[in-house]
Structures are given as structure tokens and as C-alpha cells.
Scaffold this motif. Sequence first.
Motif, short mmCIF file in Angstrom:
data_model
loop_
_atom_site.label_atom_id
_atom_site.label_comp_id
_atom_site.label_asym_id
_atom_site.label_seq_id
_atom_site.Cartn_x
_atom_site.Cartn_y
_atom_site.Cartn_z
N ILE A 1 0.84 -1.21 0.00
CA ILE A 1 0.00 0.00 0.00
C ILE A 1 0.87 1.25 0.00
N ALA A 2 1.96 1.22 0.77
CA ALA A 2 2.85 2.39 0.84
C ALA A 2 3.42 2.71 -0.54
N ASP A 3 3.75 1.69 -1.32
CA ASP A 3 4.27 1.95 -2.67
C ASP A 3 3.22 2.64 -3.54
N GLN A 4 1.97 2.26 -3.38
CA GLN A 4 0.91 2.93 -4.16
C GLN A 4 0.73 4.38 -3.72
N VAL A 5 0.85 4.63 -2.42
CA VAL A 5 0.73 6.00 -1.92
C VAL A 5 1.88 6.86 -2.43
N ARG A 6 3.05 6.27 -2.55
CA ARG A 6 4.19 7.03 -3.08
C ARG A 6 3.92 7.52 -4.50
N SER A 7 3.16 6.77 -5.26
CA SER A 7 2.85 7.22 -6.62
C SER A 7 2.03 8.50 -6.59
N VAL A 8 1.18 8.67 -5.57
CA VAL A 8 0.42 9.91 -5.41
C VAL A 8 1.36 11.03 -4.95
N TYR A 9 2.31 10.70 -4.09
CA TYR A 9 3.27 11.72 -3.66
C TYR A 9 4.06 12.26 -4.84
N ARG A 10 4.38 11.41 -5.81
CA ARG A 10 5.12 11.88 -6.98
C ARG A 10 4.29 12.90 -7.77
N LEU A 11 2.98 12.70 -7.79
CA LEU A 11 2.11 13.68 -8.45
C LEU A 11 2.14 15.02 -7.71
N LEU A 12 2.20 14.97 -6.38
CA LEU A 12 2.29 16.20 -5.60
C LEU A 12 3.59 16.93 -5.91
N LYS A 13 4.66 16.16 -6.02
CA LYS A 13 5.95 16.77 -6.33
C LYS A 13 5.91 17.45 -7.69
N ASP A 14 5.29 16.77 -8.66
CA ASP A 14 5.20 17.36 -10.00
C ASP A 14 4.38 18.65 -9.98
N GLU A 15 3.32 18.64 -9.19
CA GLU A 15 2.47 19.85 -9.11
C GLU A 15 3.22 20.99 -8.48
N ARG A 16 4.00 20.71 -7.45
CA ARG A 16 4.75 21.78 -6.83
C ARG A 16 5.75 22.37 -7.78
#
Length: 343
Positions: free
Chosen positions: A328-343
Motif C-alpha cells: 500500500i505504501a508503494d501505491q501512496v508514493r505514486s500519489v506523492y510523486r504527483l504532488l511533487k510534479d504539481e509543486r
Amino acid sequence: MRHTVIASAVRVPWHSHHGGYDRLLDYLPEVERIISPRGVTGQKIAAAAPHWLRRRCPLPFYPAEHFATDVRVLARRGPAHVLYGDEQFWFSRHRPGPSAVTYHQPPAHLARFMPATNWRRLSAHASQIITLAPDQRAFFADHLPEERVHLIPHGIDVAAFTPAGVPEATRPLVLTVGWWLRDWDVLDTVHDRLHRRHGNNIELVVVTRQGSQRTWHPAVRVLEGISELALIQLYRRAAAVLLPLTDATANNALLEALACGTPVVATDTGGISYYTGDSLAALLTPPGDASGTAEAVETLLGELGTAAHATRRATARERAELFAWPRIADQVRSVYRLLKDER
């Protein structure tokens, strides 16, 4: 890159040490946790101005500790993950930087929290939303683009919740755990039918939160505030875990039982079938169907000591491992990468 992860200031009191959604953070060591201790400024403000909070926050459950967390988060920049958006995102939606928000409640409950216009306004502040069940995803897809709504399941600690052999069938245990969104009418009816048929040859146990005021069937043993070790031992010993529900997204008791290798009888509502799949690990019954639920429990009791029961137990464990926290943590990291791209 470091991520700011917002977690509840006080752990959900009815979750055991290795249970609950905030265990996700143990598998995301790269995040920075913001957890407000008691006595911080935000909590003092909330305690001094409860009417102010109620006028400005439409959420039905918003304790002072959550406001204390929001106060700290509002001052922070960079990506953030609000783990309990149902209770924590109303004020912190104004924070600088992109936010991911996880929601836990079923769509019907979310709709009762606030009108659709409020949800649209609130959802617009979330860069990404994480849902725990398919019907939740559909709810939020009505308020913002589908690509910003992610279905990432709840996890389970498969190292803490483990099987331990096959329980003896001399006096089988039928175990119920939890309190939120439980169908008590169905549970009482099933308990009565099981007791009438088996008498003292069956053990009926309910583990629930402390302070429960309801009246139970006289044959039921009710346990409150037990240790996690005692809970795990009950899961392991149970012939079946009985979970009549009125609604659900994820369900901690369901995942804990499966991880301990215990077959489950549960109501086919909300996200339950998403977590059980079509495996032999669970028998699902229609909402409100006490007769069908009792028959499903009898099916599991009748299989005790057979190869079929052993297969169900092995399948339950295999199913739980699909939701192990590292996955599950690996899947959440994929969302974090989207946050990084948005920033």
C-alpha cells in the motif's frame, strides 16, 4: 524530497497498536509526521472557542486535537498528505502547497456531512484524493476530475496479525469485533439462533469499544479494552469472524481476521467485496439478511476439522497479504510523486 504527512493527533482509541490507517506512516519513513501533542496552542484555542469552531466547520466530528494539527499544517509549505480528510481538511485546505487527502467514510455518510456544493468547494482544494473503496471513488469523481481521484486500499500489518494453527472444534468460537456501522439487529438475531441451536456448545464473543451501553444477548461474552495480543489470540482461535454491517469502505476487523487466517461472514455492502474478492476466505450475505447470515456461520461451523476449512484459512491469509502495508505504501508514493510534479 521530504513530504509533510498529517496524522491524527490522537490515535483512534478502538484500534489496536498495529491496527488503523495511521500505521501507513511506519512504511513511509521519508515523510515528516505532524502530530500535535496535548497542550499545544491550537488545542488551547479550540478548547477556548468551541462555538467559533462549530460555526466555521461543518464537519460533524472535529475535536480540538485536529484543530491543533491544522494550525501547525497551515504554516507549512510543500506537499502534504491528510490521512483523515473526513475530520481534518476543513481548515488546512487553505495551506500553501499541494495536498493529498484520504477519505474513510462511505459515500452515504459523506453526503450527510455536507451538501454537494460544500464538497465541490472543499474537493477543489485537494490536489489528489485517495479513496479506500470503489463507490467512494465515484462519489469524489462527481466533484473533480477522475485522474485526481485514486483508489488505494487500506492496509494490514501481516507481521503482527498472523495465523497460528487450526483452532480446536470442541467449543467453536464465533467472534465479532468493532462497533462502527455494525448491524446490531442482525447480530442479535444470529446470536439468538446460534445459541438456540448449539447452547453452551458454542462460544459467542464480541470485542467492542469501551463504554458500550447497548444490551447484548445473555449468551454473549462482551470484551472491552482488551490488549492487542488478546485480540490476535481470539482471531486465531475463532472458527468464524461475524461482521454484520450497515455500510463500509475498508474494515479493520475484516483485514485483521483474514491476516490471522480466519474465515469471515460479512455483509456484502460498500467496499467489503472489494477486499474479500471472490475468494473462499469470506461468505458474503445481503444487507439485513439475518437468516442468510446465520446459515453462512453454520456452513463454516460445519466445516471445522475438514480440508475445506483448512483451505479457507489458507486462502484468508493469502488474501490479506495482498493488502500488506509495504504494498500500500508503494501505491501512496505514486500519489506523492504527483504532488511533487504539481509543486
